[in-house]
Every structure is written in structure tokens, then in C-alpha cells.
Design a protein around this motif. Sequence first.
Motif, PDB file in Angstrom:
ATOM      1  N   THR A   9      38.976   4.768 -25.180  1.00 24.56           N
ATOM      2  CA  THR A   9      39.278   4.859 -23.747  1.00 24.56           C
ATOM      3  C   THR A   9      40.419   3.899 -23.388  1.00 24.56           C
ATOM      4  O   THR A   9      40.960   3.213 -24.259  1.00 24.56           O
ATOM      5  N   GLY A  10      40.745   3.869 -22.102  1.00 23.01           N
ATOM      6  CA  GLY A  10      41.969   3.195 -21.667  1.00 23.01           C
ATOM      7  C   GLY A  10      41.856   1.714 -21.379  1.00 23.01           C
ATOM      8  O   GLY A  10      42.549   1.203 -20.498  1.00 23.01           O
ATOM      9  N   SER A  12      42.525  -2.199 -22.703  1.00 21.90           N
ATOM     10  CA  SER A  12      43.498  -2.823 -23.595  1.00 21.90           C
ATOM     11  C   SER A  12      42.861  -3.001 -24.979  1.00 21.90           C
ATOM     12  O   SER A  12      41.651  -3.191 -25.098  1.00 21.90           O
ATOM     13  N   SER A  36      40.741   9.372 -24.326  1.00 22.93           N
ATOM     14  CA  SER A  36      40.987   9.705 -22.922  1.00 22.93           C
ATOM     15  C   SER A  36      42.486   9.703 -22.649  1.00 22.93           C
ATOM     16  O   SER A  36      43.279   9.156 -23.426  1.00 22.93           O
ATOM     17  N   SER A  38      43.908   7.997 -20.401  1.00 26.60           N
ATOM     18  CA  SER A  38      44.302   6.596 -20.208  1.00 26.60           C
ATOM     19  C   SER A  38      44.471   5.887 -21.545  1.00 26.60           C
ATOM     20  O   SER A  38      45.328   5.005 -21.685  1.00 26.60           O
ATOM     21  N   ALA A  39      43.671   6.263 -22.537  1.00 28.46           N
ATOM     22  CA  ALA A  39      43.820   5.667 -23.876  1.00 28.46           C
ATOM     23  C   ALA A  39      45.219   5.971 -24.415  1.00 28.46           C
ATOM     24  O   ALA A  39      45.866   5.103 -25.011  1.00 28.46           O
ATOM     25  N   VAL A  42      47.683   3.670 -22.673  1.00 29.41           N
ATOM     26  CA  VAL A  42      47.627   2.297 -23.175  1.00 29.41           C
ATOM     27  C   VAL A  42      48.266   2.218 -24.566  1.00 29.41           C
ATOM     28  O   VAL A  42      49.005   1.279 -24.882  1.00 29.41           O
ATOM     29  N   LEU A  45      51.927   2.067 -24.088  1.00 31.61           N
ATOM     30  CA  LEU A  45      52.391   0.800 -23.512  1.00 31.61           C
ATOM     31  C   LEU A  45      52.188  -0.385 -24.459  1.00 31.61           C
ATOM     32  O   LEU A  45      53.012  -1.303 -24.489  1.00 31.61           O
ATOM     33  N   SER A  97      36.664   1.059 -21.529  1.00 33.80           N
ATOM     34  CA  SER A  97      37.101   0.635 -20.187  1.00 33.80           C
ATOM     35  C   SER A  97      35.888   0.417 -19.286  1.00 33.80           C
ATOM     36  O   SER A  97      34.807   0.964 -19.533  1.00 33.80           O
ATOM     37  N   MET A  98      36.097  -0.352 -18.235  1.00 33.55           N
ATOM     38  CA  MET A  98      35.027  -0.577 -17.260  1.00 33.55           C
ATOM     39  C   MET A  98      34.691   0.723 -16.543  1.00 33.55           C
ATOM     40  O   MET A  98      33.561   0.929 -16.097  1.00 33.55           O
ATOM     41  N   GLY A  99      35.687   1.606 -16.433  1.00 36.59           N
ATOM     42  CA  GLY A  99      35.453   2.908 -15.789  1.00 36.59           C
ATOM     43  C   GLY A  99      34.447   3.733 -16.575  1.00 36.59           C
ATOM     44  O   GLY A  99      33.449   4.233 -16.025  1.00 36.59           O
ATOM     45  N   THR A 100      34.701   3.869 -17.894  1.00 41.44           N
ATOM     46  CA  THR A 100      33.772   4.668 -18.713  1.00 41.44           C
ATOM     47  C   THR A 100      32.437   3.956 -18.867  1.00 41.44           C
ATOM     48  O   THR A 100      31.384   4.600 -18.882  1.00 41.44           O
ATOM     49  N   ARG A 132      36.310  -4.140 -22.925  1.00 43.96           N
ATOM     50  CA  ARG A 132      37.379  -5.145 -22.826  1.00 43.96           C
ATOM     51  C   ARG A 132      37.794  -5.279 -21.372  1.00 43.96           C
ATOM     52  O   ARG A 132      38.323  -4.353 -20.770  1.00 43.96           O
ATOM     53  N   GLU A 133      37.503  -6.400 -20.829  1.00 42.00           N
ATOM     54  CA  GLU A 133      37.964  -6.752 -19.479  1.00 42.00           C
ATOM     55  C   GLU A 133      37.718  -8.232 -19.294  1.00 42.00           C
ATOM     56  O   GLU A 133      36.801  -8.789 -19.904  1.00 42.00           O
TER      57      GLU A 133
HETATM   58  C1  LIG Z   1      48.124  -1.177 -20.082  1.00 39.04           C
HETATM   59  C2  LIG Z   1      46.770  -0.965 -19.483  1.00 39.04           C
HETATM   60  C3  LIG Z   1      45.730  -1.810 -19.834  1.00 39.04           C
HETATM   61  C4  LIG Z   1      44.452  -1.637 -19.301  1.00 39.04           C
HETATM   62  N1  LIG Z   1      43.467  -2.484 -19.698  1.00 39.04           N
HETATM   63  C5  LIG Z   1      42.215  -2.288 -19.253  1.00 39.04           C
HETATM   64  C6  LIG Z   1      41.168  -3.121 -19.742  1.00 39.04           C
HETATM   65  O1  LIG Z   1      41.353  -4.011 -20.579  1.00 39.04           O
HETATM   66  N2  LIG Z   1      39.910  -2.857 -19.289  1.00 39.04           N
HETATM   67  C7  LIG Z   1      39.639  -1.855 -18.400  1.00 39.04           C
HETATM   68  O2  LIG Z   1      38.476  -1.675 -18.047  1.00 39.04           O
HETATM   69  N3  LIG Z   1      40.627  -1.061 -17.913  1.00 39.04           N
HETATM   70  C8  LIG Z   1      41.898  -1.252 -18.322  1.00 39.04           C
HETATM   71  N4  LIG Z   1      42.922  -0.431 -17.863  1.00 39.04           N
HETATM   72  C9  LIG Z   1      42.609   0.555 -16.812  1.00 39.04           C
HETATM   73  C10 LIG Z   1      42.017   1.838 -17.356  1.00 39.04           C
HETATM   74  O3  LIG Z   1      42.923   2.466 -18.255  1.00 39.04           O
HETATM   75  C11 LIG Z   1      41.679   2.780 -16.174  1.00 39.04           C
HETATM   76  O4  LIG Z   1      40.627   2.234 -15.394  1.00 39.04           O
HETATM   77  C12 LIG Z   1      41.338   4.168 -16.603  1.00 39.04           C
HETATM   78  O5  LIG Z   1      41.047   4.954 -15.462  1.00 39.04           O
HETATM   79  C13 LIG Z   1      40.167   4.233 -17.550  1.00 39.04           C
HETATM   80  O6  LIG Z   1      39.926   5.590 -17.854  1.00 39.04           O
HETATM   81  P1  LIG Z   1      39.093   6.025 -19.136  1.00 39.04           P
HETATM   82  O7  LIG Z   1      37.842   5.244 -19.111  1.00 39.04           O
HETATM   83  O8  LIG Z   1      38.865   7.492 -18.943  1.00 39.04           O
HETATM   84  O9  LIG Z   1      39.940   5.762 -20.323  1.00 39.04           O
HETATM   85  C14 LIG Z   1      44.210  -0.594 -18.373  1.00 39.04           C
HETATM   86  C15 LIG Z   1      45.247   0.269 -18.036  1.00 39.04           C
HETATM   87  C16 LIG Z   1      46.505   0.080 -18.570  1.00 39.04           C
HETATM   88  C17 LIG Z   1      47.609   1.028 -18.196  1.00 39.04           C
END
Ligand SMILES: Cc1cc2nc3c(=O)[nH]c(=O)nc-3n(C[C@H](O)[C@H](O)[C@H](O)COP(=O)(O)O)c2cc1C
Length: 196
Positions: A9-10, A12, A36, A38-39, A42, A45, A97-100, A132-133
Motif C-alpha cells: 500500500t501507499g 512510505s 494499491s 498509492s503504492a 510512492v 516518488l 498505510s494508515m488508510g488501509t 509506517r507512520e
Molecule cells: C510519498 C508518500 C508517502 C506517504 N507515506 C505514508 C506513510 O508513511 N504512511 C501512511 O499511512 N500514508 C502515507 N502516504 C499517504 C497514503 O499513500 C494515502 O493515505 C493513500 O490514500 C493510502 O492508500 P492505500 O492504503 O490504498 O495505499 C504517503 C503518500 C505519499 C505520496
Amino acid sequence: MKRVFVGMTGASGARYTLALVPVLVGAGIEVAFSMSDSAAKVLRLEEEIVVDAGEPDLEALFGKAAAGVQFFPQDMVEAPVSSGSFAVDASILCPLSMGTLGSIAAGTSANLIERAADVMLKEGRPLVLVPRETPLSLIHLENMVRVARAGAVVLPAAPAFYHHPTSIDDLVRHIVTKITDRLGIRLDLIQRWGER
Ligand SMILES: Cc1cc2nc3c(=O)[nH]c(=O)nc-3n(C[C@H](O)[C@H](O)[C@H](O)COP(=O)(O)O)c2cc1C
């Protein structure tokens, strides 16, 4: 362990996944993989690796280990790993991610990654979550408690320094070792404490 699902997932830390999957494949494990959108962002980036989250070039991600990886798009909720009857021995969400995490804690199963985690919890099979947050809000902490109570292993991407890392790869290998240890796969990727 014969077959493991890895969901990226997205959060870092894309390179944790890039390191983890080849290690699993090298240990003789079939990897079912999903990422995802978002992954993929990331990954671009952080690592300057550009892939389509719906159809990634697995070799660009995992090199030769790609041969041991079966990919499923995150919207493919009809994929075999969506069902408790499919023989996945464990699921790893890394980085998470905290979202997932919130979706897993709420049991929403809105995509394949969330569903793969939910299936492990309902079937009582190993689910390793690598969030990771930082810093963590009370919502993040409560969600971690919730998934831990439901049976998940919460294994934050927080590498240690007691093995004297000299590179980022050393830090990454520490987390990969922690994950594989939890699955009962003993690998010598790092110098373990007490084994000097
Ligand atoms: C460069 C970058 C780094 C990110 N790092 C984090 C992180 O460390 N922890 C986190 O929860 N979200 C992080 N995000 C935000 C998530 O990508 C975002 O909340 C996203 O909607 C998660 O979707 P997913 O769970 O479907 O991958 C980051 C976003 C970007 C662009």
C-alpha cells in the motif's frame, strides 16, 4: 508455508516490499501480489520506478524473483485470495498505510488487499501488518489495537540499530527478517543479537 499473499500500500517504504518478495520467493514460497494505486505513486516518488498498479512490470519490481510471483489487480475482488477456501498460508501487508489499516480495523474489505487481510483474520491464519507512520494519532493506535485483538501481528517498520547497519539495505533487511521470523521462516539476512 507454501503460498503467501503480499499487499503493498501507499505508506512510505516501498523498498521493504522490493526486498521482501525476492526473499520469500528465494525461500521457495509462491507469492500472490497486489498493489494499491498509492503504492505505485510512492514507488515512483521514492524509488523512481514507474509501474501501472493494475498491471505492473513484475521484473522491474522484483528482478528474476518475478517468476515466482502471481499478480492480482487491487480491484479484482474475485481473485482466489479473496476466498477463505483458497490455500494462502499467510498474508503480509507491507508497507501498510494508515488508510488501509483503518479499513482492516473497520472490516470494510473494499479492495483485494483489504479483503486478503480480512480473510486471514476470519480464518485464523497469520496476518502480518507492517504499518509506517509517525507520529501516530489516537485513531492509528486504536486501529492497531483493534487488528491486534482480532489476531493480526502488528510489526511496525521500525528497524533496529543493534546489528550495526552500515547501509539502508541493512535496515530494510532487519524488517524483512522480522517479517519472515513471524512466519516461521528462519533466514540469515542479518547478524542476529547474541550471534556475533
Ligand atoms: C510519498 C508518500 C508517502 C506517504 N507515506 C505514508 C506513510 O508513511 N504512511 C501512511 O499511512 N500514508 C502515507 N502516504 C499517504 C497514503 O499513500 C494515502 O493515505 C493513500 O490514500 C493510502 O492508500 P492505500 O492504503 O490504498 O495505499 C504517503 C503518500 C505519499 C505520496
